[in-house]
Write an enzyme that holds these catalytic residues in place. Structure first.
Site, PDB file in Angstrom:
ATOM      1  N   HIS A   1      33.965 -33.983 -75.854  1.00  0.00           N
ATOM      2  CA  HIS A   1      32.634 -34.191 -76.140  1.00  0.00           C
ATOM      3  C   HIS A   1      32.702 -35.617 -76.561  1.00  0.00           C
ATOM      4  O   HIS A   1      32.140 -36.111 -77.514  1.00  0.00           O
ATOM      5  CB  HIS A   1      32.188 -33.474 -77.463  1.00  0.00           C
ATOM      6  CG  HIS A   1      31.876 -31.986 -76.979  1.00  0.00           C
ATOM      7  ND1 HIS A   1      31.160 -31.557 -76.021  1.00  0.00           N
ATOM      8  CD2 HIS A   1      32.520 -30.981 -77.760  1.00  0.00           C
ATOM      9  CE1 HIS A   1      30.918 -30.298 -75.952  1.00  0.00           C
ATOM     10  NE2 HIS A   1      31.980 -29.566 -76.772  1.00  0.00           N
TER      11      HIS A   1
ATOM     12  N   TYR B   1      23.161 -28.719 -62.753  1.00  0.00           N
ATOM     13  CA  TYR B   1      22.283 -29.188 -63.684  1.00  0.00           C
ATOM     14  C   TYR B   1      22.896 -30.345 -64.685  1.00  0.00           C
ATOM     15  O   TYR B   1      23.966 -30.805 -64.256  1.00  0.00           O
ATOM     16  CB  TYR B   1      21.825 -28.068 -64.501  1.00  0.00           C
ATOM     17  CG  TYR B   1      22.952 -27.070 -65.290  1.00  0.00           C
ATOM     18  CD1 TYR B   1      23.529 -27.889 -66.421  1.00  0.00           C
ATOM     19  CD2 TYR B   1      23.356 -25.973 -64.779  1.00  0.00           C
ATOM     20  CE1 TYR B   1      24.599 -27.004 -66.864  1.00  0.00           C
ATOM     21  CE2 TYR B   1      24.327 -25.108 -65.373  1.00  0.00           C
ATOM     22  CZ  TYR B   1      25.133 -25.674 -66.559  1.00  0.00           C
ATOM     23  OH  TYR B   1      25.916 -25.044 -66.975  1.00  0.00           O
TER      24      TYR B   1
ATOM     25  N   LYS C   1       7.655 -50.042 -38.733  1.00  0.00           N
ATOM     26  CA  LYS C   1       6.372 -50.410 -38.817  1.00  0.00           C
ATOM     27  C   LYS C   1       5.341 -49.864 -37.793  1.00  0.00           C
ATOM     28  O   LYS C   1       4.445 -49.087 -38.149  1.00  0.00           O
ATOM     29  CB  LYS C   1       5.914 -52.188 -38.935  1.00  0.00           C
ATOM     30  CG  LYS C   1       4.481 -52.197 -39.068  1.00  0.00           C
ATOM     31  CD  LYS C   1       4.264 -53.720 -39.173  1.00  0.00           C
ATOM     32  CE  LYS C   1       2.550 -54.062 -39.260  1.00  0.00           C
ATOM     33  NZ  LYS C   1       2.555 -55.449 -39.679  1.00  0.00           N
TER      34      LYS C   1
END
Length: 544
Positions: A298, A232, A142
């Site tokens: 897949h 990606y 802080k």
């Protein structure tokens, strides 16, 4: 107020003592910093010859209550929170003999590690909840305009380097960066405690009423730590990364041998799609107690089989659909021997993206090393399943219990006139274990405990049945065996008899499905018309 702040006094109290002696030594010897420290950290520094002011000497109060109270004192938090640009703060600090602290180096009790032990007691978990540590970190963070705060040993060297450049001072940019890191750490710490406590209460309520089904908790705090950036996502224009869940929630959404955390022995970095497919393959192969192999492409198991050993299981899985196996994921639930590697690499010359297994023999690893691009993952075991799974949707997260219902084949029912033979029943149970891993609407055709025909993800179940049967017939033609003696599994009930008629036309002699349709009688009559045995399991296994 200047952006640079000279460090003259530091408070050090760490659980992870990696590099702490060297850090403290340089603070003292190179920059003349006074070190205040607590308990075990003070002893470690003193034994290394680092001059230390014990915390009790600094505050004038002893550590008490088994160390629960030692830094919760105005002379500590006043020293951290006092604003250096406030005349009032500085006057009050002087009035109460509060000596300012310029650097705090604290890492926390290992709560997450403690509760990751399934045998941890409630009392031990509670004692590993750090109170003083987060309080000091938050106070220092802080007041980052004046105080440098460190919660990660990786920041020791950069702070020392900056102090060297700036004559013992740190810059505001660095202090703010470190403060942000602290708030992230304390947030994660509190989340871990909250999640563990909620999980503990849930388990306690289930112990009181063991018939009460598990329910996802009302509050589910997620804290994710980035494991790595990916090149990606599903497509090159999508950014992506892998994150790992921390704390008690990790125990609910991870098995004992999860994919994230598996050792990558060799190969290129895993891609987003690699991880999705590897996860599906790894979960699929763990449906079996016997040696099993699943070849997945897949998100669907294009080849699956069990056998006396994993090499034979691989051979039978590959024979199901060699064309689709190209560029797929191989998962096995036993140690990989050299023979399995020779069969896919030399005999079949199969291009494989990822190989995942509990472990590998030295000979297998030596042969695998000749395929440097092949990603090889070792999980250390194949036991267990997660409790919860999460999936993001726009604006929220879906949470459900993992599809791991215990099913006893002896409790399945057979509503048809003809009952399955022992061989058919073995094939039916095999097909039932595989079809739950096929995208719905799912039909799987099996023969001799190998999944030779798969119909995944079609908008209607008849098309799935046709596709599965055609693939099964193609597989039999390739293998030079008779296209008969098929069994079929459906992940959900048949809405009409047309599914049975299609399967019967293509040589299916036994069917396993959940049952529960308002037209079950039509399916049963169709089976009786074709002399097909049909099993009802009572449980649906959609996989969307």
């Amino acid at each position: 107020m200047g952006s640079e702040r000279k460090i003259e006094r530091a408070l050090i109290s760490v659980t992870d003592k990696t590099g702490i002696v060297e850090f403290a030594q340089e603070l003292v010897e190179k920059f003349g910093v006074e070190i205040i420290s607590t308990g075990g950290t003070a002893r470690t520094l003193e034994e290394a010859g680092v001059p230390v002011t014990p915390i009790e000497q600094f505050t004038g109060y002893p550590e008490m209550m088994d160390g629960r109270v030692k830094t919760l004192h105005p002379k500590v938090h006043g020293a951290l929170l006092a604003r250096r640009d406030s005349e009032q703060h500085m006057a009050e600090a002087a009035e109460h003999d509060i000596k300012l602290i310029d650097l705090v180096c604290v890492n926390l009790y290992e709560f997450e590690k403690t509760v990751s032990d399934p045998n941890v007691t409630f009392e031990d978990a509670i004692e590993h909840i750090d109170i003083g540590g987060p309080s000091m970190l938050r106070s220092a963070a802080k007041n980052n305009d004046a105080v440098t705060v460190i919660c990660d040993p990786a920041d020791y060297a950069p702070v020392l380097e900056e102090m060297s450049v700036h004559c013992g001072s740190t810059t505001k940019v660095t202090r703010r960066r470190l403060a942000a890191k602290v708030f992230a750490r304390t947030a994660a710490y509190d989340t871990a405690i909250s999640t563990w406590f909620s999980s503990y209460l849930e388990l306690q309520s289930r112990a009181i009423d063991p018939d009460d089904p598990f329910e996802p908790p009302a509050l589910l705090d997620l804290h994710l730590t980035k494991v790595q950036d990916l090149r990606y996502g599903e497509n090159p224009h999508q950014a992506a990364a892998v994150y790992q869940l921390d704390g008690e929630l990790a125990n609910l959404v991870s098995s004992a041998n999860p994919l994230v955390g598996a050792e990558q022995i060799q190969g290129k970095p895993l891609s987003y799609n690699n991880l999705l497919d590897a996860d599906a393959a790894w979960n699929a192969v763990r449906e079996f107690d016997e040696p099993a192999c699943v070849i997945l492409k897949h998100q669907n198991p294009c080849g699956s089989a069990v056998a006396a050993d994993v090499t034979t299981a691989y051979d039978r899985a590959f024979a199901c659909d060699p064309k689709s196996a190209f560029g797929g994921i191989i998962a096995v639930n036993r140690e990989v021997p050299l023979s399995l590697v020779e069969h896919f690499a030399d005999q079949n010359k199969q291009f494989v993206e990822v190989l995942i297994a509990p472990s590998y023999t030295p000979e297998a690893l030596e042969r695998l090393s000749r395929r440097q691009n092949l990603r090889v993952l070792a999980t250390g075991g194949a036991e267990g399943h997660a409790t919860l799974e999460l999936r993001s949707v726009d604006g929220g997260v879906l949470v459900q219990c993992v599809d791991t219902v215990e099913e006893d084949p002896s409790e399945f029912t057979c509503p048809t006139i003809r009952k399955p033979t022992d061989k058919e029943m073995r094939d039916l149970v095999f097909a039932w274990n595989v079809v739950k891993t096929v995208k719905s609407n799912a039909i799987l055709v099996a023969k001799d405990q190998a999944g030779i025909g798969m119909g995944p993800g079609q908008p209607n179940r008849v098309d799935s049945a046709l596709l599965a049967c055609e693939r099964a017939e193609d597989a039999c033609e390739r293998m030079g065996v008779e296209a008969s003696g098929f069994v079929a599994a459906s992940d959900a009930f048949f809405p009409f008899r047309d599914n049975v008629d299609v399967l019967a036309e293509h040589g299916v002699t036994a069917i396993i499905q959940p049952g529960g349709s308002v037209r079950d009688d039509e399916s049963i009559k169709a089976c009786d018309d074709h002399d097909i045995a049909m099993i009802f399991t009572g449980t649906r296994h959609f996989r969307h």
